[in-house]
Design a protein around this motif. Sequence first.
Motif, PDB file in Angstrom:
ATOM      1  N   GLY A 518      95.627  88.670  68.063  1.00 30.44           N
ATOM      2  CA  GLY A 518      94.194  88.715  68.292  1.00 30.44           C
ATOM      3  C   GLY A 518      93.432  88.359  67.026  1.00 30.44           C
ATOM      4  O   GLY A 518      94.026  88.058  65.974  1.00 30.44           O
ATOM      5  N   ALA A 519      92.103  88.404  67.110  1.00 35.39           N
ATOM      6  CA  ALA A 519      91.280  88.034  65.961  1.00 35.39           C
ATOM      7  C   ALA A 519      91.515  88.954  64.775  1.00 35.39           C
ATOM      8  O   ALA A 519      91.431  88.532  63.612  1.00 35.39           O
ATOM      9  CB  ALA A 519      89.804  88.050  66.362  1.00 35.39           C
ATOM     10  N   ASP A 596      97.407  97.870  67.685  1.00 35.44           N
ATOM     11  CA  ASP A 596      96.069  97.819  68.267  1.00 35.44           C
ATOM     12  C   ASP A 596      95.680  99.164  68.872  1.00 35.44           C
ATOM     13  O   ASP A 596      96.385  99.706  69.727  1.00 35.44           O
ATOM     14  CB  ASP A 596      96.054  96.721  69.334  1.00 35.44           C
ATOM     15  N   ALA A 600      88.339  97.888  68.964  1.00 36.13           N
ATOM     16  CA  ALA A 600      87.630  96.608  69.048  1.00 36.13           C
ATOM     17  C   ALA A 600      87.725  95.995  70.438  1.00 36.13           C
ATOM     18  O   ALA A 600      87.593  94.786  70.600  1.00 36.13           O
ATOM     19  CB  ALA A 600      88.189  95.635  68.006  1.00 36.13           C
ATOM     20  N   CYS A 601      87.949  96.822  71.466  1.00 37.15           N
ATOM     21  CA  CYS A 601      88.013  96.310  72.841  1.00 37.15           C
ATOM     22  C   CYS A 601      86.633  96.030  73.430  1.00 37.15           C
ATOM     23  O   CYS A 601      86.516  95.358  74.456  1.00 37.15           O
ATOM     24  CB  CYS A 601      88.759  97.298  73.736  1.00 37.15           C
ATOM     25  N   ASP A 613      80.983  89.751  65.562  1.00 39.20           N
ATOM     26  CA  ASP A 613      81.843  89.179  66.602  1.00 39.20           C
ATOM     27  C   ASP A 613      81.165  87.976  67.245  1.00 39.20           C
ATOM     28  O   ASP A 613      79.950  87.976  67.480  1.00 39.20           O
ATOM     29  CB  ASP A 613      82.150  90.237  67.655  1.00 39.20           C
ATOM     30  N   SER A 621      90.408  93.066  73.765  1.00 35.46           N
ATOM     31  CA  SER A 621      90.798  93.633  72.481  1.00 35.46           C
ATOM     32  C   SER A 621      90.933  92.551  71.420  1.00 35.46           C
ATOM     33  O   SER A 621      91.559  91.511  71.649  1.00 35.46           O
ATOM     34  CB  SER A 621      92.119  94.394  72.599  1.00 35.46           C
ATOM     35  N   ARG A 622      90.368  92.835  70.262  1.00 42.42           N
ATOM     36  CA  ARG A 622      90.466  91.912  69.126  1.00 42.42           C
ATOM     37  C   ARG A 622      91.652  92.255  68.221  1.00 42.42           C
ATOM     38  O   ARG A 622      91.997  91.506  67.328  1.00 42.42           O
ATOM     39  CB  ARG A 622      89.191  91.945  68.299  1.00 42.42           C
TER      40      ARG A 622
END
Length: 655
Positions: A518-519, A596, A600-601, A613, A621-622
């Motif tokens: 993810g990011a 995770d 950050a979801c 963002d 999720s990021r």
Amino acid sequence: METLSNGAWQRSLLAIAVGCAFAAPAAAEELPAMGEESSPWQVDVTYENHTVRREHVGLAKFRNTLQAELDKEVGDGWKVHGIVRGSWDGVYRMNSDEYGNKAGGSISMQSTTPGGYLTTPWGTGPVTYSLVNGVFGLAGNKFVDAYPASNPNAGLRVLGDRWHKIDGGVAFAVPVRPCDVDKRGCRDFGGYGDLKRSELEAPEFNDRLDFLRELYAKKDFDLGDGKSLFVKLGRQQVVWGRTDLFRVLDVINPVDFSRNNIYDELSDIRIPMWIAQVEYRMGASDTMQDRNLQFVWNVDKFRPNNLGQCGSPNTILDAGCFFRGMANLWDNGGTVSNFANVAPGTLLATNFGPGQIGLDKVHLPSWSLSNTQFGMKYEGVTQDGLSFSLNALTYRSQLPSLRGGKRATNSFTGVYQDAWPYLISFDMHFPRVNLIGGSMDFQVPAAGAAVRVEAAYTDGEEFANTNRPELYSKNNVFRSVIGIDRPTFIPFISETQATLFSGQLFYQHIFDHEWKRGALGPVGMPDWEDNVIGTLLIKAFLKNGMVSPQVIFAHDFKARATVVAPQVEMHLSNDLKVTIGANYKLAEGRSRWEFDDCRACNPFAPFTAPNGDTDPFTSYSRGLAGMEPAGRFRAGPIGAAFKENDLFIKLNYKF
């Protein structure tokens, strides 16, 4: 140290156990014989004291157990077997600051800033109702400025503080006192989670009659021509496995891990169930020495594994604390560390109110025919001496599944909704699982070794998965284990008796495993796609078996966690046995346990989107990671207990 002021009550528990042991035979003697004269009861009674001292904690167990085994032939070929067990653990009074009515205390939560970590007392997080109203103008937000007197900063610990630091991750409060002292977060998770101190002290005395460990009748009906029908009815353990520690096929009975984590024999921690067992014994054939077809029907009310109530010494994977902490968040609200991503490098502790995040409902399967658990096993022995089995079972998972994205009130707007994708609002379920598998064991004369193999494929298991809006996925799993036993003469240990070497390798593969970058970090399933755990037992027999030293090594390869457990067992007489030992955990690379945590979801878009963002109105999720809650799945039962180093002594006397 709390004094044992009501010792008479404690002694009465042991008296009940003794009474059950001897009253049952007396009552049974009055039953009429069935076709022939019945035999007298055979009764064996043992007492055991198990005392444990744990590093940084002090006394972690002072368990006294009285057990009676009862056997009787009651006539017409029927035999009755029973085991009655009662125990009382004094640790909840003798070390009440850790495990009893005085456990826990006031705690602080953490916020991350560019300058480092800041701590504030629980209940005083920087993100509050007043802040959100002032910054966003949202007068209807459901954060709180302070918690009511019913939810004080007392009797608490920080989730996971026994096995990891916060270090910028998610953390929240967990009530740790018995549920008759502090009801916060108490739920019935299937026989644990809402227990009073007296129920924690004497766990066998409950509404499931756990003091009655076994009570069954059995008979072998001769069908002629070398065939017979074996029937076994009652409360019992059904053992399908051929290996130690690992439960690949041996999943009919749930397990009580609260008794001593993974360090007791399975025969002592399986939870007996009311089961009907029928075995058609077909005898030999042209190609087989023996053949059996077994049917098993678990007719008992559903019972999951006991993972340990938070506040007790043994909570495997620290799962009981996670459940209780999440239930408390839902019921009463609470401060969550490092939650609000308000600026680059800034994650602030947040004061959630009730009904916004956490664990709400526990869906224990109902007791009905539609929830039946049924299994079949074909077992044979070839002419070459290879023993094997083919197994099939449909059952309810004994491990809980947390299904997320459930109902909640939006913390920022106050709007209630039945489902919020990617929100850490959970219900607990126990899904149906179907299993097929097999086992075999055989000798390798050239190596002087015996080999044991098990394998199973399951359908229906559920795993945490932050790549899904419901935060879980259903996956098929393959498990296998191979064990090799070899007695070996080692002169410097003993010139007259062999030393046993027993090694095992357990392998697990999760099909359709989801993991992606993810990011902000990895997203998907925290459980390892493939993992291997190895064990090695070295056990010697000295002084004609009167002294038996041993050491057990276990290593989780993916978690990089190891346990070393040496002990010495000494038979001081035919009736008295003393065991002294320890277990010590080692772990390296603990940062690999982070995963995770769904901060950050962005379930309450756009308010929960990470600062800066690029897509603040979409929930997904990021990959912002921390140790909680997914780290426990990656650390495993060894890693999650690596600070729980124990020294113990057991005294066992047979009357």
